[in-house]
Design a protein around this motif. Structure first.
Motif, PDB file in Angstrom:
ATOM      1  N   GLY A   1       1.495   5.547   0.148  1.00  0.00           N
ATOM      2  CA  GLY A   1       0.688   5.722   0.646  1.00  0.00           C
ATOM      3  C   GLY A   1      -0.070   5.837   2.156  1.00  0.00           C
ATOM      4  N   ALA A   2       0.434   4.982   3.278  1.00  0.00           N
ATOM      5  CA  ALA A   2       0.096   4.859   4.215  1.00  0.00           C
ATOM      6  C   ALA A   2       0.456   5.664   5.537  1.00  0.00           C
ATOM      7  CB  ALA A   2       0.468   2.989   4.174  1.00  0.00           C
TER       8      ALA A   2
ATOM      9  N   MET B   1      -6.424   4.958  -5.360  1.00  0.00           N
ATOM     10  CA  MET B   1      -7.118   5.471  -5.548  1.00  0.00           C
ATOM     11  C   MET B   1      -7.147   6.395  -6.636  1.00  0.00           C
ATOM     12  SD  MET B   1      -9.350   5.282  -2.689  1.00  0.00           S
ATOM     13  CE  MET B   1      -8.614   4.881  -1.589  1.00  0.00           C
TER      14      MET B   1
ATOM     15  N   LEU C   1      -6.534   1.269   5.339  1.00  0.00           N
ATOM     16  CA  LEU C   1      -7.135   0.379   4.324  1.00  0.00           C
ATOM     17  C   LEU C   1      -5.374  -0.457   4.709  1.00  0.00           C
ATOM     18  CD1 LEU C   1      -6.734   1.798   1.413  1.00  0.00           C
ATOM     19  CD2 LEU C   1      -8.172   0.187   1.784  1.00  0.00           C
ATOM     20  N   ALA C   2      -4.336  -0.035   5.313  1.00  0.00           N
ATOM     21  CA  ALA C   2      -3.168  -1.216   6.003  1.00  0.00           C
ATOM     22  C   ALA C   2      -3.553  -1.888   6.908  1.00  0.00           C
ATOM     23  CB  ALA C   2      -2.866  -0.399   6.551  1.00  0.00           C
TER      24      ALA C   2
ATOM     25  N   GLY D   1       3.649  -1.333   4.141  1.00  0.00           N
ATOM     26  CA  GLY D   1       3.215   0.461   3.383  1.00  0.00           C
ATOM     27  C   GLY D   1       4.202   1.180   3.245  1.00  0.00           C
TER      28      GLY D   1
ATOM     29  N   VAL E   1      -2.223   2.140  -4.638  1.00  0.00           N
ATOM     30  CA  VAL E   1      -0.997   3.438  -4.686  1.00  0.00           C
ATOM     31  C   VAL E   1      -2.849   4.433  -4.639  1.00  0.00           C
ATOM     32  CG1 VAL E   1       0.003   4.559  -5.554  1.00  0.00           C
ATOM     33  CG2 VAL E   1       0.083   2.481  -6.623  1.00  0.00           C
ATOM     34  N   ASN E   2      -2.981   4.512  -3.241  1.00  0.00           N
ATOM     35  CA  ASN E   2      -3.231   6.103  -1.921  1.00  0.00           C
ATOM     36  C   ASN E   2      -3.000   7.288  -2.422  1.00  0.00           C
ATOM     37  OD1 ASN E   2      -5.634   6.335  -0.141  1.00  0.00           O
ATOM     38  ND2 ASN E   2      -3.936   7.392   0.926  1.00  0.00           N
ATOM     39  N   ALA E   3      -1.514   7.357  -2.406  1.00  0.00           N
ATOM     40  CA  ALA E   3      -0.815   9.083  -2.205  1.00  0.00           C
ATOM     41  C   ALA E   3      -1.857   9.708  -3.407  1.00  0.00           C
ATOM     42  CB  ALA E   3       0.421   8.864  -2.467  1.00  0.00           C
TER      43      ALA E   3
ATOM     44  N   ILE F   1       0.862  -0.987  -0.262  1.00  0.00           N
ATOM     45  CA  ILE F   1       0.392   0.085   0.192  1.00  0.00           C
ATOM     46  C   ILE F   1       1.288   1.289   0.322  1.00  0.00           C
ATOM     47  CG2 ILE F   1      -1.453   1.798   1.223  1.00  0.00           C
ATOM     48  CD1 ILE F   1      -2.843  -1.456   2.645  1.00  0.00           C
TER      49      ILE F   1
ATOM     50  N   THR G   1       1.320   8.802  -9.282  1.00  0.00           N
ATOM     51  CA  THR G   1       1.470   7.384  -9.152  1.00  0.00           C
ATOM     52  C   THR G   1       1.591   6.860 -10.517  1.00  0.00           C
ATOM     53  OG1 THR G   1      -0.392   8.706  -7.723  1.00  0.00           O
ATOM     54  CG2 THR G   1      -1.146   6.421  -9.037  1.00  0.00           C
TER      55      THR G   1
ATOM     56  N   GLY H   1      -5.478   5.434   2.883  1.00  0.00           N
ATOM     57  CA  GLY H   1      -4.104   4.125   3.447  1.00  0.00           C
ATOM     58  C   GLY H   1      -3.395   3.752   4.761  1.00  0.00           C
TER      59      GLY H   1
END
Length: 230
Positions: free
Chosen positions: A11-12, A135, A20-21, A33, A84-86, A9, A115, A17
Motif C-alpha cells: 500500500g505504497a 498500520m 514510508l517508502a 512497494g 502493510v499500510n493499506a 511496504i 490486511t 505508504g
C-alpha cells in the motif's frame, strides 16, 4: 544505516505508504512497494529517482488471487520488514445504525481481513528476527474509546488488532510484530482537518519500527513508540 536491508511496504502508492517508502530509501534501505493496477503514479516517479533500489509490485489486497500471485512472484525473496499500510475509512459521524451493509463490509474486509491475509501469506518472506507491522490506529483501542465517531473504522481497527494478537499467539516465533498508530494525519483519508502532517509523522514511525527490532512478540504503539491501551 540500512545498507543491504530490505522492506516490503504494501500500500505504497500515496499518503503514509508512499512516505514510508521514501523515508526508508533515504535511510539506505532497499524497498519493494505495492500499488494497485493503474496508470503510473508517485511511486513510479520515486523509483526513477532511486534506480535499482525501489521495485514496484502490483497488488490489490482485497483480491486473494492477487495476494497469491504476489507471493509467488516474491518466492525466495527475504525482507527485514513487511509493513502493510493499506486501508479505508467511512464518514466520521456515520453510526453503526446508519451504515449500509456494503459500506460496512468494504471497511472490514479491507482493513481487517485483507490486511491479515497479506500478513499470513507473506510472513515467511520476513527473515528470522525480522519485523512484521501493520498500520493500525489509536481509534482501534477499545479502552480509549470515550468519544465515539468513526464507529465502523474504529471497529475495523479493533478487529485488526485482535487478529494480529491471534496471529502472534498462533505463530509464536522470534519476529517482532507491530501495530502502529500514526495519529490523525493529513492524507487523502485523514483529510485537511487532521492535526499532523505526513512530514511530522513518518520519520517518527520509521524511528519506532527500527527501535523495536529484535523485541519479539506483539506491540501496539503510537508513532513515538509509546504503548497504547488495548
Amino acid at each position: 544505516m540500512g545498507i543491504n536491508r530490505a522492506a516490503l511496504i504494501v500500500g505504497a502508492s500515496r499518503g503514509l505508504g508512499l512516505a514510508l517508502a521514501q523515508e526508508f530509501l533515504q535511510r539506505g534501505w532497499n524497498v519493494v512497494g505495492t500499488v494497485r493496477q493503474g496508470k503510473p503514479g508517485k511511486l513510479h516517479d520515486l523509483a526513477k529517482s532511486c534506480p535499482g533500489r525501489l521495485e514496484i509490485e502490483y497488488l490489490d489486497i482485497t483480491s486473494p488471487e492477487q495476494i497469491e500471485d504476489c507471493k509467488e512472484r516474491l518466492r525466495g525473496r527475504t525482507f527485514d520488514l513487511l509493513f502493510v499500510n493499506a486501508g479505508v475509512t467511512n464518514p466520521r459521524y456515520e453510526t453503526i445504525g446508519e451504515v449500509s451493509t456494503d459500506a460496512f463490509v468494504r471497511v472490514m474486509v479491507t482493513n481487517a481481513l485483507s490486511t491479515m491475509r497479506v500478513v499470513e501469506q507473506l510472513a515467511d518472506n520476513v527473515r528470522p528476527k525480522g519485523t512484521i507491522g501493520v498500520m493500525s490506529s489509536g481509534q482501534g483501542s477499545v479502552a480509549n474509546n470515550e468519544t465515539g465517531e468513526f464507529e465502523v473504522y474504529r471497529a475495523s481497527k479493533a478487529a485488526l488488532n485482535m487478529l494480529m494478537r491471534s496471529f502472534a499467539a498462533r505463530r509464536a516465533n522470534d519476529r517482532t510484530l507491530l501495530l502502529i498508530a500514526p495519529g490523525w494525519v493529513q492524507t487523502d483519508m485523514g483529510g485537511p482537518e487532521a492535526k499532523f502532517t505526513i512530514e511530522e509523522v513518518v520519520p517518527r514511525i520509521v524511528d519506532t519500527i527500527i527501535a523495536q527490532e529484535g523485541k519479539k512478540g506483539l506491540h501496539y504503539l503510537d508513532r513515538f513508540g509509546k504503548p497504547i491501551r488495548w
